[in-house]
Write a protein that holds these residues in place. Structure first.
Motif, mmCIF file in Angstrom:
data_model
loop_
_atom_site.group_PDB
_atom_site.id
_atom_site.type_symbol
_atom_site.label_atom_id
_atom_site.label_comp_id
_atom_site.label_asym_id
_atom_site.label_seq_id
_atom_site.Cartn_x
_atom_site.Cartn_y
_atom_site.Cartn_z
ATOM 1 N N LYS A 11 0.248 4.190 -2.678
ATOM 2 C CA LYS A 11 1.154 4.981 -2.005
ATOM 3 C C LYS A 11 1.120 6.355 -2.406
ATOM 4 N N GLN A 12 0.861 6.676 -3.842
ATOM 5 C CA GLN A 12 0.749 8.072 -4.181
ATOM 6 C C GLN A 12 -0.626 8.711 -3.700
ATOM 7 N N LEU A 13 -1.695 7.784 -4.118
ATOM 8 C CA LEU A 13 -3.043 8.477 -3.703
ATOM 9 C C LEU A 13 -2.779 8.740 -2.092
ATOM 10 N N SER A 14 -2.308 8.061 -1.172
ATOM 11 C CA SER A 14 -2.008 8.335 0.192
ATOM 12 C C SER A 14 -1.561 9.662 0.429
ATOM 13 N N LYS A 15 -0.606 9.811 -0.189
ATOM 14 C CA LYS A 15 0.351 10.937 -0.029
ATOM 15 C C LYS A 15 -0.339 12.359 -0.782
ATOM 16 N N ILE A 16 -1.355 12.330 -1.625
ATOM 17 C CA ILE A 16 -2.240 13.215 -2.228
ATOM 18 C C ILE A 16 -3.470 13.482 -1.135
ATOM 19 N N ALA A 17 -4.034 12.524 -1.038
ATOM 20 C CA ALA A 17 -5.114 12.546 -0.046
ATOM 21 C C ALA A 17 -4.999 12.616 1.374
ATOM 22 N N LYS A 18 -3.486 12.634 1.826
ATOM 23 C CA LYS A 18 -3.153 12.464 3.258
ATOM 24 C C LYS A 18 -4.003 11.466 4.057
ATOM 25 N N ILE A 19 -4.030 10.228 3.508
ATOM 26 C CA ILE A 19 -4.743 9.273 4.212
ATOM 27 C C ILE A 19 -3.539 8.216 4.228
ATOM 28 N N SER A 20 -3.396 7.435 5.554
ATOM 29 C CA SER A 20 -2.329 6.603 5.765
ATOM 30 C C SER A 20 -2.459 5.290 4.888
ATOM 31 N N HIS A 21 -1.532 4.560 4.597
ATOM 32 C CA HIS A 21 -1.784 3.538 3.773
ATOM 33 C C HIS A 21 -0.970 2.247 4.233
ATOM 34 N N LEU A 22 -1.490 1.262 4.047
ATOM 35 C CA LEU A 22 -0.963 -0.364 4.807
ATOM 36 C C LEU A 22 -0.748 -1.141 3.410
ATOM 37 N N ARG A 23 0.627 -0.874 3.120
ATOM 38 C CA ARG A 23 1.110 -1.706 1.865
ATOM 39 C C ARG A 23 0.630 -3.024 1.796
ATOM 40 N N ASP A 24 0.865 -3.593 2.992
ATOM 41 C CA ASP A 24 0.847 -5.260 3.052
ATOM 42 C C ASP A 24 -0.465 -5.451 4.276
ATOM 43 N N GLY A 25 -1.470 -4.532 4.016
ATOM 44 C CA GLY A 25 -2.877 -4.788 4.963
ATOM 45 C C GLY A 25 -3.274 -6.140 4.600
ATOM 46 N N LEU A 26 -3.293 -6.588 3.402
ATOM 47 C CA LEU A 26 -3.944 -7.729 2.902
ATOM 48 C C LEU A 26 -2.957 -8.552 2.355
ATOM 49 N N LEU A 27 -2.769 -10.055 2.277
ATOM 50 C CA LEU A 27 -2.073 -10.775 1.756
ATOM 51 C C LEU A 27 -2.666 -11.572 0.896
ATOM 52 N N ARG A 28 -2.096 -12.196 -0.282
ATOM 53 C CA ARG A 28 -2.633 -12.894 -1.231
ATOM 54 C C ARG A 28 -2.188 -14.416 -0.818
ATOM 55 N N THR A 29 -3.039 -15.333 -0.432
ATOM 56 C CA THR A 29 -2.646 -16.643 0.039
ATOM 57 C C THR A 29 -2.820 -17.827 -0.968
ATOM 58 N N LYS A 30 -3.669 -17.296 -2.186
ATOM 59 C CA LYS A 30 -3.877 -18.457 -3.035
ATOM 60 C C LYS A 30 -3.643 -17.840 -4.465
ATOM 61 N N TRP A 31 -2.985 -18.875 -5.058
ATOM 62 C CA TRP A 31 -2.729 -18.333 -6.547
ATOM 63 C C TRP A 31 -4.138 -18.391 -7.352
ATOM 64 N N THR A 32 -4.425 -17.268 -8.138
ATOM 65 C CA THR A 32 -5.711 -17.318 -8.704
ATOM 66 C C THR A 32 -5.134 -16.795 -10.323
ATOM 67 N N TYR A 33 -6.062 -17.612 -11.103
ATOM 68 C CA TYR A 33 -5.802 -17.264 -12.755
ATOM 69 C C TYR A 33 -6.550 -16.102 -13.063
ATOM 70 N N SER A 34 -6.067 -15.515 -14.052
ATOM 71 C CA SER A 34 -6.818 -14.035 -14.416
ATOM 72 C C SER A 34 -8.272 -14.218 -14.469
ATOM 73 N N GLN A 35 -8.930 -13.162 -14.059
ATOM 74 C CA GLN A 35 -10.334 -13.310 -13.684
ATOM 75 C C GLN A 35 -10.898 -13.198 -15.305
ATOM 76 N N SER A 36 -10.302 -12.754 -16.141
ATOM 77 C CA SER A 36 -10.613 -12.724 -17.602
ATOM 78 C C SER A 36 -11.166 -13.990 -18.137
ATOM 79 N N LYS A 37 -10.542 -14.985 -17.680
ATOM 80 C CA LYS A 37 -10.732 -16.478 -18.144
ATOM 81 C C LYS A 37 -12.289 -16.910 -17.755
#
Length: 244
Positions: free
Chosen positions: A150-176
């Motif tokens: 949201k902040q980068l969108s404001k500074i760069a003047k590029i539209s943002h889609l807050r929910d353009g992607l959806l997380r459909t699967k629970w994933t464990y931390s990638q560090s594991k």
């Protein structure tokens, strides 16, 4: 009169929230990093691979991809950049932002990102954050990448889609996981928000995340966007795990 009130408010704010270095807590005149801590940050600069952002040891020319990206037929990212190397110093900043409600870092990170993507600004149509799973969002209370987008969108003047992607699967931390495990962990983790499908079809989209390690998360998201008809996928992260 307004200027007097503003100055008084600033003095009160400085009293309760003094300006200090984000890393070492040394007092500062302005928010940010002190000179000593600023010099600890290892910024990733050109020359670098245009598709994964890994730095080259010497200049190979503009818009060049590394051998691994050229050979990987299942890589869906067109352009990628990270601002800094992920190490003990940047980890402290990012973990504070990610897990400890340090939202004062938003503008700091967004301005660095804006400087990094200036050459893309005229080509990118939308910025989309990497989403959290609903349960993780409930547990944490916020999505740091959404706030940063949201902040980068404001500074760069590029539209943002807050929910353009959806997380459909629970994933464990990638560090594991190792590299192969990270890839498997992120398979089918995202889907497009079909409410925005017509908006993004044929457009160039910038995906925003905090850290890149193997790139599995970003690539999984990029595949979903490409399958939905997105023309070009750009990626920007605060930091990247590299060795230099």
């Amino acid at each position: 009169m307004n200027s007097i009130v503003s100055k008084c408010m600033n003095k009160i704010t400085d009293l309760f929230y003094p300006k200090i270095c984000y890393l070492c807590n040394a007092p500062l005149q302005e928010n940010g990093l002190c000179h000593k801590c600023w010099n600890k940050i290892r910024f990733i600069q050109d020359p670098a691979c245009k598709t994964c952002g890994n730095p080259f040891s010497y200049d190979m020319g503009e818009s060049i991809s590394c051998g691994k990206c050229i050979q990987n037929k299942k890589y869906y990212i067109d352009y990628a950049k990270s601002i800094m190397k992920y190490d003990i110093n940047t980890k402290k900043l990012i973990m504070s932002y990610k897990n400890h409600n340090c939202f004062y870092l938003t503008n700091f990170f967004a301005n660095l990102m804006n400087n990094s993507i200036k050459e893309w600004a005229d080509n990118v149509d939308y910025i989309i954050p990497i989403p959290l799973h609903n349960w993780r969002l409930f547990w944490r209370g916020y999505n740091q990448t959404e706030i940063l987008t949201k902040q980068l969108s404001k500074i760069a003047k590029i539209s943002h889609l807050r929910d353009g992607l959806l997380r459909t699967k629970w994933t464990y931390s990638q560090s594991k996981f190792n590299k192969a495990g990270r890839k498997k962990n992120m398979e089918n983790a995202f889907e497009i928000n079909y409410a925005h499908e017509n908006k993004i079809k044929g457009k160039n989209v910038l995906i925003l995340d905090d850290v890149t390690t193997t790139g599995a998360t970003l690539n999984s998201a990029a595949k979903v966007l490409k399958d939905a008809g997105v023309k070009g996928v750009y990626c920007i992260t605060i930091a990247k795990s590299i060795s230099f």
